[in-house]
Design a protein around this motif. Structure first.
Motif, mmCIF file in Angstrom:
data_model
loop_
_atom_site.group_PDB
_atom_site.id
_atom_site.type_symbol
_atom_site.label_atom_id
_atom_site.label_comp_id
_atom_site.label_asym_id
_atom_site.label_seq_id
_atom_site.Cartn_x
_atom_site.Cartn_y
_atom_site.Cartn_z
ATOM 1 N N ALA A 180 -10.093 20.856 26.902
ATOM 2 C CA ALA A 180 -10.359 21.103 28.059
ATOM 3 C C ALA A 180 -11.398 22.221 28.229
ATOM 4 C CB ALA A 180 -9.347 21.468 29.028
ATOM 5 N N GLY A 181 -11.619 23.066 27.096
ATOM 6 C CA GLY A 181 -12.705 23.957 27.169
ATOM 7 C C GLY A 181 -12.124 25.454 27.222
ATOM 8 N N LEU A 182 -10.903 25.545 27.135
ATOM 9 C CA LEU A 182 -10.262 26.848 27.108
ATOM 10 C C LEU A 182 -9.845 27.384 25.700
ATOM 11 C CD1 LEU A 182 -8.058 26.101 30.173
ATOM 12 C CD2 LEU A 182 -10.191 27.469 30.206
ATOM 13 N N THR A 183 -10.752 27.959 24.939
ATOM 14 C CA THR A 183 -10.534 28.318 23.521
ATOM 15 C C THR A 183 -10.254 29.579 23.283
ATOM 16 O OG1 THR A 183 -12.856 28.904 23.416
ATOM 17 C CG2 THR A 183 -12.225 26.765 23.191
ATOM 18 N N ARG A 184 -10.278 30.688 24.290
ATOM 19 C CA ARG A 184 -9.860 31.941 23.981
ATOM 20 C C ARG A 184 -8.323 32.184 24.431
ATOM 21 N NH1 ARG A 184 -13.004 36.313 26.708
ATOM 22 N NH2 ARG A 184 -12.048 35.548 28.514
ATOM 23 N N ILE A 185 -7.563 32.060 23.427
ATOM 24 C CA ILE A 185 -6.085 32.101 23.594
ATOM 25 C C ILE A 185 -5.273 33.094 22.768
ATOM 26 C CG2 ILE A 185 -3.905 30.528 23.282
ATOM 27 C CD1 ILE A 185 -5.751 27.786 23.425
ATOM 28 N N GLY A 186 -4.417 33.918 23.379
ATOM 29 C CA GLY A 186 -3.845 34.955 22.463
ATOM 30 C C GLY A 186 -2.273 34.626 22.405
ATOM 31 N N PHE A 187 -1.533 35.414 21.869
ATOM 32 C CA PHE A 187 -0.090 35.369 21.760
ATOM 33 C C PHE A 187 0.457 36.607 22.031
ATOM 34 C CE2 PHE A 187 3.757 35.626 19.381
ATOM 35 C CZ PHE A 187 4.475 34.434 19.676
ATOM 36 N N ILE A 188 1.721 36.779 23.163
ATOM 37 C CA ILE A 188 2.440 38.011 23.122
ATOM 38 C C ILE A 188 3.896 37.712 22.354
ATOM 39 C CG2 ILE A 188 3.365 39.670 24.931
ATOM 40 C CD1 ILE A 188 0.886 38.498 26.740
ATOM 41 N N GLY A 189 4.287 38.699 21.970
ATOM 42 C CA GLY A 189 5.744 38.547 21.425
ATOM 43 C C GLY A 189 5.765 39.153 20.147
ATOM 44 N N ASP A 190 7.175 39.809 19.799
ATOM 45 C CA ASP A 190 7.437 40.596 18.535
ATOM 46 C C ASP A 190 7.730 39.521 17.724
ATOM 47 O OD1 ASP A 190 8.537 41.860 16.636
ATOM 48 O OD2 ASP A 190 9.944 42.908 17.738
ATOM 49 N N TYR A 191 6.767 38.933 16.902
ATOM 50 C CA TYR A 191 7.035 37.736 15.986
ATOM 51 C C TYR A 191 7.985 37.910 14.862
ATOM 52 C CZ TYR A 191 2.726 39.755 14.209
ATOM 53 O OH TYR A 191 1.665 40.731 13.696
ATOM 54 N N ASP A 192 8.328 39.225 14.824
ATOM 55 C CA ASP A 192 9.321 39.551 13.613
ATOM 56 C C ASP A 192 10.564 39.702 14.074
ATOM 57 O OD1 ASP A 192 7.589 39.572 11.106
ATOM 58 O OD2 ASP A 192 6.838 41.583 11.977
ATOM 59 N N HIS A 193 11.027 39.698 15.653
ATOM 60 C CA HIS A 193 12.194 40.040 16.180
ATOM 61 C C HIS A 193 13.376 38.848 15.627
ATOM 62 C CE1 HIS A 193 15.160 40.502 19.276
ATOM 63 N NE2 HIS A 193 15.005 39.482 19.547
ATOM 64 N N CYS A 194 12.895 37.573 15.539
ATOM 65 C CA CYS A 194 13.801 36.510 15.190
ATOM 66 C C CYS A 194 12.974 35.299 14.551
ATOM 67 C CB CYS A 194 14.754 36.029 16.292
ATOM 68 S SG CYS A 194 13.848 35.442 17.525
ATOM 69 N N LEU A 195 13.762 34.472 13.975
ATOM 70 C CA LEU A 195 13.000 33.195 13.188
ATOM 71 C C LEU A 195 12.231 32.369 14.418
ATOM 72 C CD1 LEU A 195 12.372 31.535 10.890
ATOM 73 C CD2 LEU A 195 14.560 30.457 11.134
ATOM 74 N N SER A 196 12.787 32.244 15.525
ATOM 75 C CA SER A 196 12.061 31.430 16.339
ATOM 76 C C SER A 196 10.856 32.108 17.276
ATOM 77 C CB SER A 196 13.160 31.164 17.635
ATOM 78 O OG SER A 196 14.167 30.206 17.413
ATOM 79 N N PHE A 197 10.965 33.126 17.398
ATOM 80 C CA PHE A 197 9.758 34.109 17.604
ATOM 81 C C PHE A 197 8.628 33.689 16.643
ATOM 82 C CE2 PHE A 197 11.043 37.171 21.187
ATOM 83 C CZ PHE A 197 11.597 36.102 21.896
ATOM 84 N N GLY A 198 9.074 33.949 15.475
ATOM 85 C CA GLY A 198 8.123 33.810 14.194
ATOM 86 C C GLY A 198 7.590 32.359 14.101
ATOM 87 N N ALA B 292 3.395 31.202 14.457
ATOM 88 C CA ALA B 292 2.889 30.467 13.339
ATOM 89 C C ALA B 292 2.467 29.165 13.961
ATOM 90 C CB ALA B 292 4.034 30.343 12.211
ATOM 91 N N ALA B 293 3.287 28.636 14.994
ATOM 92 C CA ALA B 293 2.702 27.446 15.645
ATOM 93 C C ALA B 293 1.429 27.765 16.205
ATOM 94 C CB ALA B 293 3.648 27.015 16.625
ATOM 95 N N TYR B 294 1.353 28.834 16.926
ATOM 96 C CA TYR B 294 0.201 29.323 17.642
ATOM 97 C C TYR B 294 -1.144 29.496 16.728
ATOM 98 C CZ TYR B 294 -3.163 32.959 18.869
ATOM 99 O OH TYR B 294 -4.279 33.678 19.174
ATOM 100 N N ARG B 295 -0.992 29.916 15.630
ATOM 101 C CA ARG B 295 -2.010 30.266 14.711
ATOM 102 C C ARG B 295 -2.282 28.921 14.017
ATOM 103 N NH1 ARG B 295 -3.300 36.279 13.757
ATOM 104 N NH2 ARG B 295 -4.843 35.169 12.645
ATOM 105 N N LEU B 296 -1.641 28.025 13.661
ATOM 106 C CA LEU B 296 -1.742 26.862 13.095
ATOM 107 C C LEU B 296 -2.386 25.792 14.210
ATOM 108 C CD1 LEU B 296 -1.409 24.964 10.679
ATOM 109 C CD2 LEU B 296 0.775 24.191 11.264
ATOM 110 N N ALA B 297 -2.103 25.867 15.183
ATOM 111 C CA ALA B 297 -2.685 24.970 16.166
ATOM 112 C C ALA B 297 -4.218 25.427 16.595
ATOM 113 C CB ALA B 297 -1.975 25.008 17.615
ATOM 114 N N MET B 298 -4.408 26.873 16.551
ATOM 115 C CA MET B 298 -5.953 27.150 16.759
ATOM 116 C C MET B 298 -6.683 27.159 15.431
ATOM 117 S SD MET B 298 -5.798 28.941 19.575
ATOM 118 C CE MET B 298 -7.352 30.127 19.481
ATOM 119 N N LEU B 299 -6.131 27.159 14.113
ATOM 120 C CA LEU B 299 -6.857 26.776 12.871
ATOM 121 C C LEU B 299 -6.861 25.124 12.962
ATOM 122 C CD1 LEU B 299 -7.756 27.537 10.208
ATOM 123 C CD2 LEU B 299 -5.418 27.092 9.438
#
Length: 350
Positions: A195-213, A217-224
């Motif tokens: 839809a043209g919205l390409t500037r996407i960020g992530f907020i969260g302590d990704y080392d807090h637990c496996l689910s956050f991690g 990872a899903a965010y980065r893989l989807a962007m890639l």
């Protein structure tokens, strides 16, 4: 090939509305317990997709009823290890409500043991825990890696619902149950990039637990995989629920992304509140996606888009994993993911 059972099929079988069935299956508010029980039972009988694996749990339950006549506690104790504080509106609370009921029906007693910060720091078991009385251990949100290792070393059947984040390594040497942290985040990001919205960020302590991690990872893989660049300044990794640190990180941004993917609903709501304090018009410019489908996500303004976790399905899967581990302790470790669903609301739909 048999046709899949739908929510409408269950509604027709019971002579009630589709909306009522949906509320019961998704464990939403505004439905009587008796009605919810009747709907869940019918969903199990008809083989609805979220409960198709329940037959094995029911078979084990029937076996316990034959052997133990479901006398409360006759099958032994199941130890529940949780953090010292677990909010009533948290996903895990809804999950545990179902687990308590089903464990009792199978003839076990579920004994809760609160794991304090001091317990983790000193690697001490709660004083209320007695290994000799325990048939199995259910760990919910035990994220300290060393403490988890200590529990695994007890040699008792054990199941972790979520667990510590160890990058590139298995979280725990035990069975694990998680929600699908990847599929719906990937789908959401792909749709927004198209839809043209390409500037996407992530907020969260990704080392807090496996689910956050996994969500990070899903965010980065989807962007890639979508060919969109990741702007590192839009990745905010502050300690979990540290409101001040999150506020400082947001204040440090010289511009905002189109969207923030957040580790869970509470992180998203904290960030939205902070932006509203800074400039309320930002909530009409920056989109937010949470995770959990908490009660707060529905009543917050603007209503938060999120990913729904099926607590009923998680509970039945947990019982299946733990009961089969008790019966066959030498099996290889298993990790099961339960499907999640994207829920779009006002925070992303403008």
């Amino acid at each position: 090939m048999n046709r899949k059972v739908t929510i409408q099929d269950i509604a027709d079988a019971l002579g009630i509305s589709r909306n009522t069935v949906s509320k019961a299956i998704n464990n939403s508010d505004g439905i009587a317990d008796a009605t919810r029980e009747k709907i869940i039972q019918k969903a199990v009988e008809m083989g609805y997709k979220q409960f198709s694996y329940v037959s094995s749990v029911l078979a084990m339950k029937q076996e316990e009823e034959t052997q133990k006549k479901t006398i409360p506690g006759s099958a032994g104790e199941i130890a529940l290890f949780t953090p010292s504080y677990l909010p009533n509106n948290h996903f895990a609370s809804l999950f545990l409500d179902r687990v308590y009921d089903e464990i009792a029906r199978m003839g076990y007693t579920l004994i809760a043991h609160r794991v304090s910060i001091e317990n983790c720091a000193k690697k001490k078991l709660p004083q209320s825990f007695h290994a000799e009385k325990t048939k199995g251990i259910l760990c919910v949100e035990i994220f300290d890696a060393d403490y988890s290792d200590m529990l695994c070393a007890l040699g008792l059947p054990i199941l972790f619902v979520d667990g510590p984040c160890r990058r590139g390594l298995r979280s725990v040497q035990a069975d694990m149950l998680l929600m699908d942290n990847t599929t719906e985040i990937n789908r959401f990001i792909r749709d927004k990039i198209e839809a043209g919205l390409t500037r996407i960020g992530f907020i969260g302590d990704y080392d807090h637990c496996l689910s956050f991690g996994e969500r990070y990872a899903a965010y980065r893989l989807a962007m890639l995989s979508s060919g969109a660049p990741v702007d590192e300044k839009f990745i905010i990794n502050t300690p979990n629920r540290d409101f001040d640190a999150l506020g400082d990180a947001l204040d440090a941004l010289d511009e905002m992304p189109d969207i923030f993917i957040c580790a869970n609903d509470f992180v998203a709501i904290d960030a939205m509140q902070l932006l509203a304090q800074k400039d309320r018009t930002l909530l009409k410019k920056v989109r937010f996606l949470g995770f959990d489908d908490s009660h707060e996500s529905r009543i917050f303004y603007p209503a938060l888009s999120t990913v729904h976790i099926h607590s009923q399905s998680m509970a039945f899967s947990a019982l299946h994993l733990l009961m089969t581990r008790i019966k066959e302790p030498s099996m290889d470790f298993r990790t099961i993911y339960v499907a999640t669903d994207l829920v779009l609301r006002d925070s992303t739909e403008f």
